[in-house]
Design an enzyme around this catalytic site. Structure first.
Site, mmCIF file in Angstrom:
data_model
loop_
_atom_site.group_PDB
_atom_site.id
_atom_site.type_symbol
_atom_site.label_atom_id
_atom_site.label_comp_id
_atom_site.label_asym_id
_atom_site.label_seq_id
_atom_site.Cartn_x
_atom_site.Cartn_y
_atom_site.Cartn_z
ATOM 1 N N ARG A 61 0.833 -1.214 0.000
ATOM 2 C CA ARG A 61 0.000 0.000 0.000
ATOM 3 C C ARG A 61 0.861 1.255 0.000
ATOM 4 O O ARG A 61 0.409 2.333 -0.346
ATOM 5 C CB ARG A 61 -0.990 -0.019 1.181
ATOM 6 C CG ARG A 61 -1.951 1.152 1.183
ATOM 7 C CD ARG A 61 -3.261 0.908 1.947
ATOM 8 N NE ARG A 61 -3.115 0.131 3.150
ATOM 9 C CZ ARG A 61 -2.477 0.538 4.264
ATOM 10 N NH1 ARG A 61 -1.947 1.735 4.305
ATOM 11 N NH2 ARG A 61 -2.383 -0.257 5.307
ATOM 12 N N TYR A 114 -17.681 14.305 -16.757
ATOM 13 C CA TYR A 114 -18.041 12.893 -16.581
ATOM 14 C C TYR A 114 -19.069 12.784 -15.437
ATOM 15 O O TYR A 114 -18.893 13.413 -14.385
ATOM 16 C CB TYR A 114 -16.774 12.125 -16.243
ATOM 17 C CG TYR A 114 -16.986 10.653 -16.006
ATOM 18 C CD1 TYR A 114 -17.326 9.806 -17.047
ATOM 19 C CD2 TYR A 114 -16.850 10.119 -14.736
ATOM 20 C CE1 TYR A 114 -17.522 8.463 -16.817
ATOM 21 C CE2 TYR A 114 -17.038 8.767 -14.508
ATOM 22 C CZ TYR A 114 -17.376 7.949 -15.559
ATOM 23 O OH TYR A 114 -17.578 6.615 -15.337
ATOM 24 N N ASP A 179 -9.029 17.129 -16.598
ATOM 25 C CA ASP A 179 -9.322 15.732 -16.916
ATOM 26 C C ASP A 179 -9.156 15.602 -18.424
ATOM 27 O O ASP A 179 -9.961 16.102 -19.204
ATOM 28 C CB ASP A 179 -10.740 15.373 -16.470
ATOM 29 C CG ASP A 179 -11.061 13.888 -16.691
ATOM 30 O OD1 ASP A 179 -10.477 13.280 -17.611
ATOM 31 O OD2 ASP A 179 -11.918 13.356 -15.959
ATOM 32 N N LYS A 204 -9.694 4.024 -19.933
ATOM 33 C CA LYS A 204 -10.164 4.332 -21.278
ATOM 34 C C LYS A 204 -9.038 4.104 -22.292
ATOM 35 O O LYS A 204 -8.533 2.998 -22.395
ATOM 36 C CB LYS A 204 -10.740 5.744 -21.293
ATOM 37 C CG LYS A 204 -11.670 6.044 -20.096
ATOM 38 C CD LYS A 204 -12.935 5.198 -20.065
ATOM 39 C CE LYS A 204 -13.684 5.273 -18.747
ATOM 40 N NZ LYS A 204 -14.019 6.605 -18.277
HETATM 41 C C1 LIG Z 1 -14.393 7.134 -17.015
HETATM 42 C C2 LIG Z 1 -14.041 8.529 -16.689
HETATM 43 C C3 LIG Z 1 -13.724 8.907 -15.389
HETATM 44 C C4 LIG Z 1 -13.770 7.930 -14.231
HETATM 45 O O1 LIG Z 1 -12.798 6.954 -14.378
HETATM 46 P P1 LIG Z 1 -12.945 5.435 -13.783
HETATM 47 O O2 LIG Z 1 -11.674 4.820 -14.189
HETATM 48 O O3 LIG Z 1 -14.170 4.849 -14.394
HETATM 49 O O4 LIG Z 1 -13.111 5.599 -12.306
HETATM 50 C C5 LIG Z 1 -13.362 10.215 -15.159
HETATM 51 N N1 LIG Z 1 -13.332 11.123 -16.162
HETATM 52 C C6 LIG Z 1 -13.655 10.801 -17.425
HETATM 53 C C7 LIG Z 1 -13.607 11.832 -18.480
HETATM 54 C C8 LIG Z 1 -14.023 9.501 -17.737
HETATM 55 O O5 LIG Z 1 -14.347 9.181 -18.999
#
Ligand SMILES: *Cc1c(COP(=O)(O)O)cnc(C)c1O
Length: 397
Positions: A61, A114, A179, A204
């Protein structure tokens, strides 16, 4: 320093020759022997304080060499000093919010975002007061306790673009988090434009094969340390097997993004000309807010688009039901094409009023274009659109 495409293949692997390996070793240890107690104590203190590494990893951790290797690759790709990996994109965002609390309890957020990020911020779950503003209101809404400005560009699901440089200028001394999940480091490097935190849902495009949940934050080392401290305290870890898979996907990232983007350009143009489609949101068509940024702050419009069906919810549901090659599923950035209904799925947790204000209508579908042959993709989508038309979802005469 090597160019980007070379770094994709080699970053985080620079010690291979010395180590005598050709693929990253996977370290699954949960704990590490502490023969020298003084060294162990010093290592423990250093890691809890957020140091990137120590003589002894102590406990998984606190540190894991496989995860650290993947982090070093991603820092290189975003052009930042450091990267801290988490068990998901949401764990990554949560850690940033918790780390920023030491600087104040207020954050400014530009919508759309998101859906779960929106929910996390709006719900106040992290004890942060999130104020939702337009990008051009940021300077006026800064408060002495504003600890962070959060933007997402391209934004989910309407593909609005936000001018990172302008937001950074407006935020002054307050750090900006971008993001950049939709863009990937292939198409955009927010840190080079002044963003202090670059967040990716690595689930993604970075993972890219639909088999890893992960999140990363790329930033300067002094900002990374509190994130590691939060990670060690809250346990939002990336598992080393997931870190390995994430690292394994990186060498093909540019190839995947460029091919998917080429497919997306073609599909967006065909959708825009289709009678069952009322509107296509795609930066490459100039049909989103600040579309010109796709060629200035970005290196292309990307592989995501949204489109509004003539016939609303019923037509959108018929397309979801009718696609055969494309997978009707949430998530994005995989090698295969995914199609989903934001209002009913990813943005379910956003209030009806906020959905309407941000263009998340009942007829909207979001398409994450994959790397298949574009004609096979179009054939599948076209037959699904035809079914929606046959179902009586035509445009009123
Ligand atoms: C999917 C996504 C998230 C969240 O990510 P996870 O890996 O599903 O927790 C945050 N921001 C964007 C733009 C996303 O597409």
């Amino acid at each position: 320093m090597n160019r980007f495409e070379t770094a994709l293949v080699h970053a985080g692997r620079d010690d291979f020759r010395e180590a005598g390996v050709h693929a990253p070793p996977i370290d699954l240890s949960t704990t590490y022997p502490v023969a020298d107690l003084d060294q162990g104590t010093a290592s423990f203190d250093a890691l809890v304080a957020g140091q990137a590494s120590a003589a002894n990893p102590i406990y998984a951790r606190l540190h894991n060499p496989t995860v650290a290797r993947t982090e070093s690759a991603l820092a290189r790709l975003e052009g930042t000093e450091a990267c801290v990996a988490f068990g998901s994109g949401m764990a990554a965002l949560t850690a940033v919010l918790m780390a920023r609390r030491a600087h104040g309890g207020h954050v400014l957020v530009v919508r759309p975002l998101y859906g779960t990020s929106d929910h996390l911020l709006a719900s106040g779950l992290c004890g942060i007061e999130a104020e939702f503003v337009d990008a051009d209101e940021i300077a006026a809404r800064l408060r002495p306790d504003t600890a962070l400005v959060i933007i997402e560009t391209p934004a989910n699901p309407t593909l609005d673009l936000v001018d990172i440089r302008a937001v950074v200028a407006a935020a002054g001394a307050v750090p900006v988090l971008v993001d950049s999940t939709f863009a990937t480091p292939v198409l955009q490097n927010p840190a080079a434009l002044g963003a202090r935190y670059v967040l990716h849902s690595a689930t993604k495009f970075l993972g890219g094969h639909g088999d890893v949940i992960a999140g990363v934050v790329c930033c300067e080392e002094p900002l990374a340390q509190p994130l590691r401290t939060v990670r060690a305290a809250t346990g939002g870890l990336l598992h080393p097997l997931a870190a390995y898979l994430l690292h394994r996907g990186l060498p093909t990232l540019a190839l995947r993004v460029e091919r998917a983007q080429a497919n997306a350009r073609e599909i967006a143009a065909r959708l825009a000309a289709h009678p069952q489609v009322a509107r296509v949101f795609y930066p490459g068509l100039g049909t989103v807010r600040n579309a010109a940024l796709a060629e200035t702050q970005m290196r292309g419009p990307g592989a995501l688009m949204a489109f509004e069906m003539v016939g609303g919810h019923r037509a959108a549901a018929m397309v979801m039901r009718s696609v055969a090659l494309m997978t009707p599923a949430v998530s994005l950035g995989s090698v295969d094409t995914l199609i989903q209904h934001p209002s009913g799925l990813t943005h379910r947790v956003v209030s009806a009023a906020d959905k309407t204000a941000n263009g998340i209508t009942e007829g909207l579908l979001r398409l994450s274009v994959g790397i298949e042959h574009v004609e096979d993709l179009w054939a599948d989508l076209a037959q699904a659109l035809d079914r929606a038309a046959a179902d009586g979802c035509q445009k009123a005469a």
